[in-house]
Write a protein that holds these residues in place. Structure first.
Motif, PDB file in Angstrom:
ATOM      1  N   HIS A 177     -13.496 -40.935   8.670  1.00  0.00           N
ATOM      2  CA  HIS A 177     -13.143 -39.740   8.910  1.00  0.00           C
ATOM      3  C   HIS A 177     -11.558 -39.434   8.699  1.00  0.00           C
ATOM      4  CE1 HIS A 177     -12.619 -40.655  13.011  1.00  0.00           C
ATOM      5  NE2 HIS A 177     -11.808 -39.594  13.268  1.00  0.00           N
ATOM      6  N   ASP A 178     -10.876 -40.178   9.246  1.00  0.00           N
ATOM      7  CA  ASP A 178      -9.129 -40.401   9.483  1.00  0.00           C
ATOM      8  C   ASP A 178      -8.751 -40.923   8.379  1.00  0.00           C
ATOM      9  OD1 ASP A 178      -8.900 -38.416  11.513  1.00  0.00           O
ATOM     10  OD2 ASP A 178      -8.833 -40.040  13.077  1.00  0.00           O
ATOM     11  N   THR A 179      -9.331 -41.701   7.440  1.00  0.00           N
ATOM     12  CA  THR A 179      -8.721 -42.610   6.539  1.00  0.00           C
ATOM     13  C   THR A 179      -7.890 -41.680   5.466  1.00  0.00           C
ATOM     14  OG1 THR A 179     -10.661 -42.809   4.973  1.00  0.00           O
ATOM     15  CG2 THR A 179     -10.147 -44.632   6.684  1.00  0.00           C
ATOM     16  N   HIS A 194      -6.985 -48.775   8.529  1.00  0.00           N
ATOM     17  CA  HIS A 194      -6.154 -48.623   9.875  1.00  0.00           C
ATOM     18  C   HIS A 194      -5.801 -49.605  10.574  1.00  0.00           C
ATOM     19  CE1 HIS A 194      -7.570 -44.140  10.247  1.00  0.00           C
ATOM     20  NE2 HIS A 194      -8.735 -44.495   9.963  1.00  0.00           N
ATOM     21  N   ALA A 235     -12.508 -48.816   6.758  1.00  0.00           N
ATOM     22  CA  ALA A 235     -11.765 -48.117   7.860  1.00  0.00           C
ATOM     23  C   ALA A 235     -10.953 -49.264   8.618  1.00  0.00           C
ATOM     24  CB  ALA A 235     -13.002 -47.411   8.767  1.00  0.00           C
ATOM     25  N   THR A 271     -18.283 -40.692   9.261  1.00  0.00           N
ATOM     26  CA  THR A 271     -17.551 -41.000  10.730  1.00  0.00           C
ATOM     27  C   THR A 271     -16.905 -42.210  10.572  1.00  0.00           C
ATOM     28  OG1 THR A 271     -19.530 -39.969  11.586  1.00  0.00           O
ATOM     29  CG2 THR A 271     -18.334 -41.206  12.988  1.00  0.00           C
ATOM     30  N   ALA A 272     -17.299 -43.204  10.003  1.00  0.00           N
ATOM     31  CA  ALA A 272     -16.135 -44.463   9.918  1.00  0.00           C
ATOM     32  C   ALA A 272     -14.843 -44.000   9.371  1.00  0.00           C
ATOM     33  CB  ALA A 272     -16.816 -45.593   9.477  1.00  0.00           C
ATOM     34  N   ASN A 297     -16.643 -43.250  17.466  1.00  0.00           N
ATOM     35  CA  ASN A 297     -17.246 -42.195  17.198  1.00  0.00           C
ATOM     36  C   ASN A 297     -18.660 -42.607  16.298  1.00  0.00           C
ATOM     37  OD1 ASN A 297     -15.024 -40.947  17.747  1.00  0.00           O
ATOM     38  ND2 ASN A 297     -14.376 -40.232  15.821  1.00  0.00           N
ATOM     39  N   HIS A 303     -10.980 -46.148  17.588  1.00  0.00           N
ATOM     40  CA  HIS A 303     -11.364 -44.588  17.676  1.00  0.00           C
ATOM     41  C   HIS A 303     -12.447 -44.243  16.599  1.00  0.00           C
ATOM     42  CE1 HIS A 303     -11.157 -40.258  17.415  1.00  0.00           C
ATOM     43  NE2 HIS A 303     -10.806 -40.346  16.195  1.00  0.00           N
ATOM     44  N   PRO A 304     -12.325 -44.584  15.382  1.00  0.00           N
ATOM     45  CA  PRO A 304     -13.686 -44.352  14.474  1.00  0.00           C
ATOM     46  C   PRO A 304     -14.779 -45.245  14.782  1.00  0.00           C
ATOM     47  CG  PRO A 304     -11.771 -45.442  13.387  1.00  0.00           C
ATOM     48  CD  PRO A 304     -11.342 -44.916  15.031  1.00  0.00           C
ATOM     49  N   VAL A 317     -20.170 -35.241  12.464  1.00  0.00           N
ATOM     50  CA  VAL A 317     -18.893 -35.895  12.342  1.00  0.00           C
ATOM     51  C   VAL A 317     -17.675 -35.379  13.191  1.00  0.00           C
ATOM     52  CG1 VAL A 317     -16.916 -37.150  10.560  1.00  0.00           C
ATOM     53  CG2 VAL A 317     -19.652 -36.523   9.944  1.00  0.00           C
ATOM     54  N   ASP A 330     -15.785 -37.080  16.776  1.00  0.00           N
ATOM     55  CA  ASP A 330     -14.382 -36.990  16.921  1.00  0.00           C
ATOM     56  C   ASP A 330     -13.628 -36.204  18.118  1.00  0.00           C
ATOM     57  OD1 ASP A 330     -11.829 -37.818  15.675  1.00  0.00           O
ATOM     58  OD2 ASP A 330     -11.605 -35.797  14.701  1.00  0.00           O
TER      59      ASP A 330
END
Length: 249
Positions: free
Chosen positions: A99-101, A55, A51, A96-97, A78, A74-75, A181, A185
């Motif tokens: 989640h946006d990747t 990012h 992550a 969760t780590a 979370n 952010h992650p 998760v 967020d």
């Protein structure tokens, strides 16, 4: 044997508010709490590392010059929030780590695993390949969670995107681990709306997140017995929902 320093740092970090911590301090707080819950693992460390790598060029709430806070905070917040709820479930923490990747930087995952000669892909193809790579290293459960919380590809106006977002969230959070998760967020996103300086943007974000409070509350009532968190974690979750509801009006 736990040293006096380790014990002291663990106590201090456990008492810090998440917004007081930069990404470096968050990473140490995560390490301490994960050790306490016996949730540490090589895969969990890999997820945090991936992550941070994916990012590394991203910023959160950028200004007109593109400057903002490092996105990885952010992650990491979370993850730490989830650990503070008492969750020690490996796939949930890894997802969760990450989640946006897949949504924000799938090509970074592809470049790491497939190397510089990876074929060029469109956005949908890149997302698919990134999820395959996550499944290959972290397992199908983690990949499935990441896929579930990844927002659909954008289309239409901002208002339409808000509706698509709300429909997406409500359609996936019925799965207990997906709920966790997505909930942490939501807490980080909706809970920070009050700090947005631009009034029009603050109002737009409030309108985006406000309808999801009753959705999360309703689903929580249905799935709380299946969530991998202890009773005091459920109390924290409900407390966060109440505070966000008050902030959003």
């Amino acid at each position: 044997m736990t040293s006096r320093f380790t014990a002291a740092m663990g106590t201090v970090l456990a008492g810090l508010d998440l917004k007081e911590m930069d990404p470096a301090l968050l990473s140490f707080a995560i390490s301490h709490k994960a050790a306490e819950l016996r949730a540490s693992s090589d895969l969990f460390t890999d997820a945090l590392e991936l992550a941070a790598f994916a990012h590394r060029n991203d910023v959160r709430n950028p200004d007109k010059e593109g400057r903002g806070q490092p996105y990885i905070g952010h992650p990491f917040r979370n993850v730490l929030r989830l650990l503070r709820y008492g969750c020690a479930d490996g796939p949930t923490l890894c997802a969760t780590a990450l989640h946006d990747t897949v949504e924000d930087c799938p090509t970074e995952i592809i470049s790491l695993f497939d190397g510089p000669r990876a074929p060029a892909l469109d956005e949908a193809g890149a997302r698919t390949r990134a999820l395959e790579l996550i499944a290959g290293h972290f397992g199908d459960r983690t990949s499935s969670l990441v896929a579930a919380v990844t927002n659909p590809l954008p289309s239409g106006s901002a208002e339409d995107r808000h509706l698509v977002y709300a429909n997406h969230v409500t359609s996936v959070i019925g799965r207990p681990r997906v709920f966790l998760v997505k909930f942490v967020d939501f807490v980080d996103n909706a809970g920070s709306v009050q700090y947005v300086q631009d009034e029009s943007r603050r109002q737009r974000l409030s309108a985006k997140y406000r309808p999801l409070v009753p959705a999360f509350r309703s689903v929580l009532d249905a799935v709380e017995r299946d969530l991998p968190v202890p009773a005091d974690g459920l109390v924290q979750i409900r407390g966060h929902l109440d505070r966000i509801a008050d902030r959003l009006g």
